[in-house]
Design a protein around this motif. Structure first.
Motif, PDB file in Angstrom:
ATOM      1  N   ARG A   6       0.835  -1.206   0.000  1.00 59.10           N
ATOM      2  CA  ARG A   6       0.000   0.000   0.000  1.00 59.10           C
ATOM      3  C   ARG A   6       0.866   1.252   0.000  1.00 59.10           C
ATOM      4  O   ARG A   6       0.914   2.018   0.969  1.00 59.10           O
ATOM      5  CB  ARG A   6      -0.956  -0.021   1.200  1.00 59.10           C
ATOM      6  CG  ARG A   6      -1.965  -1.155   1.109  1.00 59.10           C
ATOM      7  CD  ARG A   6      -3.066  -1.065   2.144  1.00 59.10           C
ATOM      8  NE  ARG A   6      -4.004  -2.161   1.991  1.00 59.10           N
ATOM      9  CZ  ARG A   6      -4.992  -2.190   1.105  1.00 59.10           C
ATOM     10  NH1 ARG A   6      -5.192  -1.158   0.312  1.00 59.10           N
ATOM     11  NH2 ARG A   6      -5.793  -3.233   1.021  1.00 59.10           N
ATOM     12  N   SER A  31      -6.070  -1.770  -4.366  1.00 59.39           N
ATOM     13  CA  SER A  31      -7.484  -2.109  -4.172  1.00 59.39           C
ATOM     14  C   SER A  31      -7.992  -2.875  -5.388  1.00 59.39           C
ATOM     15  O   SER A  31      -7.678  -2.506  -6.526  1.00 59.39           O
ATOM     16  CB  SER A  31      -8.316  -0.834  -3.968  1.00 59.39           C
ATOM     17  OG  SER A  31      -9.698  -1.132  -3.860  1.00 59.39           O
ATOM     18  N   GLN A  47      -0.884   5.453  -0.200  1.00 55.46           N
ATOM     19  CA  GLN A  47      -1.410   4.163   0.264  1.00 55.46           C
ATOM     20  C   GLN A  47      -1.795   3.248  -0.890  1.00 55.46           C
ATOM     21  O   GLN A  47      -2.659   2.393  -0.760  1.00 55.46           O
ATOM     22  CB  GLN A  47      -2.617   4.383   1.189  1.00 55.46           C
ATOM     23  CG  GLN A  47      -2.307   5.038   2.524  1.00 55.46           C
ATOM     24  CD  GLN A  47      -2.305   6.557   2.458  1.00 55.46           C
ATOM     25  OE1 GLN A  47      -3.158   7.160   1.813  1.00 55.46           O
ATOM     26  NE2 GLN A  47      -1.338   7.184   3.121  1.00 55.46           N
ATOM     27  N   THR A  61      -5.337   9.946  -1.404  1.00 50.73           N
ATOM     28  CA  THR A  61      -4.388   9.552  -0.374  1.00 50.73           C
ATOM     29  C   THR A  61      -4.569  10.353   0.906  1.00 50.73           C
ATOM     30  O   THR A  61      -5.082  11.473   0.894  1.00 50.73           O
ATOM     31  CB  THR A  61      -2.944   9.725  -0.896  1.00 50.73           C
ATOM     32  OG1 THR A  61      -2.026   9.223   0.053  1.00 50.73           O
ATOM     33  CG2 THR A  61      -2.633  11.193  -1.156  1.00 50.73           C
ATOM     34  N   THR A  63      -9.060   3.488  -0.447  1.00 53.54           N
ATOM     35  CA  THR A  63      -7.771   3.815   0.158  1.00 53.54           C
ATOM     36  C   THR A  63      -7.811   3.322   1.590  1.00 53.54           C
ATOM     37  O   THR A  63      -8.731   3.661   2.339  1.00 53.54           O
ATOM     38  CB  THR A  63      -7.522   5.331   0.140  1.00 53.54           C
ATOM     39  OG1 THR A  63      -7.531   5.800  -1.212  1.00 53.54           O
ATOM     40  CG2 THR A  63      -6.197   5.678   0.790  1.00 53.54           C
ATOM     41  N   ALA A 108      -3.190   4.189  -3.881  1.00 48.71           N
ATOM     42  CA  ALA A 108      -4.487   4.639  -4.399  1.00 48.71           C
ATOM     43  C   ALA A 108      -4.375   6.106  -4.794  1.00 48.71           C
ATOM     44  O   ALA A 108      -3.543   6.840  -4.246  1.00 48.71           O
ATOM     45  CB  ALA A 108      -5.577   4.453  -3.346  1.00 48.71           C
TER      46      ALA A 108
END
Length: 329
Positions: free
Chosen positions: A47, A84, A191, A196, A158, A193
């Motif tokens: 992540r 994700s 993270q 954030t 996230t 994504a």
């Protein structure tokens, strides 16, 4: 066998055995050192970054030049570079309808693509091919430029998992050494994504009812869109990739959930049933509290903090082509 020869044989055999055992020991020892020096991949390592879905036209699909009234392929490469999984994302093509259009029923597709994990550090990818048809070039021209658009709309999350120091000594009266020191946390690596969490400020507030036996953990969460697209309401993902009308409140909308030691935090501003963030100029600040509080006589301790953002995300790429007239002279 004479006694002297027997002793020499036993002595030499013993030396060989010791040598073999020593070599085996060194091999095992070096193997252990090698395995201990290699850091294992964790969810925290996965992540990182600010990527979600990446999308690109496949080379020569479409070609730079196509003939009028011909059917030509459009290839799209989709890669989930974030942490994700994407479930039920949408891909839709856009055309200048005067010059080209999708073959019937092929302008919109759905996709599911898994993201990065400790078992798949690069994330999955998918290739889609849709067909389009060039229209007739006007009588006054031999060629005509046109632009093809590809828009992706997908749900994403996230997730930030970290630890915070909970220090109930609001006014610093305790003289003894504490197990930890409360401090703000900054996250410069993302993270995994496009939306954030960049920073979390940690505060301990007095109880609203002036109850001296309780303190209220309070967290100020900084959120930013660092991706190449726009956030949309999670429930409006499909609508964005369709012709359905959307209101301005459907854009830049992020739902937030947070917990401290598995106890849910209150992040609701009171405007809606869900705790939401409204990104203005791609940024926002959300405040979350543990309403039930913590006993003020507890010593400072470290506690797990989890923050989850849910949203839709959309972006568009384009490819310029030239439509050529078929010349018969």
């Amino acid at each position: 066998m004479p006694k002297m020869l027997h002793r020499i044989f036993v002595h030499n055999t013993g030396k060989k055995l010791i040598l073999v055992l020593s070599i085996l020991f060194l091999i095992v020892l070096s193997g252990c050192k090698g395995s201990s020096s290699n850091k294992s991949i964790t969810d925290e390592d996965v992540r990182k970054g600010f990527d979600g879905l990446a999308m690109a036209f496949i080379k020569n699909a479409p070609a730079d030049k196509v003939f009028e009234q011909s059917i030509f392929p459009i290839g799209i490469e989709l890669k989930n570079k974030g942490a994700s999984d994407i479930q039920k994302g949408f891909l839709v093509l856009g055309f200048e309808k005067e010059y080209a259009d999708a073959v019937a029923g092929e302008a919109k597709e759905t996709f599911d693509i898994k993201g990065k994990s400790i078992f798949n550090l690069n994330g999955d990818e998918e290739f889609m091919t849709l067909n389009a048809q060039a229209k007739k070039v006007g009588s006054q021209s031999e060629t005509h430029p046109s632009t093809i658009l590809a828009t992706a709309c997908y749900p994403y999350k996230t997730i930030l998992g970290t630890s915070v120091c909970i220090d109930t000594d609001i006014f610093g009266k305790q003289l003894r050494k504490k197990a930890c020191l409360a401090k703000d946390l900054e996250f410069g690596n993302g993270q995994g994504a496009p939306i954030t969490i960049t920073k979390v400020e940690v505060r301990m507030l007095p109880n609203a009812d002036n109850d001296p036996t309780k303190v209220i953990p309070h967290f100020i969460i900084y959120i930013e869109n660092k991706g190449n697209g726009e956030a949309v309401a999670e429930e409006k993902v499909e609508d964005v990739c369709s012709k359905k009308p959307l209101g301005f409140k459907d854009f830049n909308k992020v739902t937030i959930k947070a917990s401290l030691s598995d106890k849910e935090l209150n992040c609701n501003s009171g405007e809606t049933e869900k705790a939401e963030s409204r990104l203005r100029e791609k940024k926002d600040i959300v405040r979350c509290t543990l309403a039930e509080g913590i006993a003020s006589n507890r010593d400072a301790f470290v506690s797990p903090l989890k923050i989850e953002l849910a949203y839709g995300y959309t972006f568009t790429i384009s490819k310029d082509i030239t439509i050529e007239k078929i010349l018969t002279y």
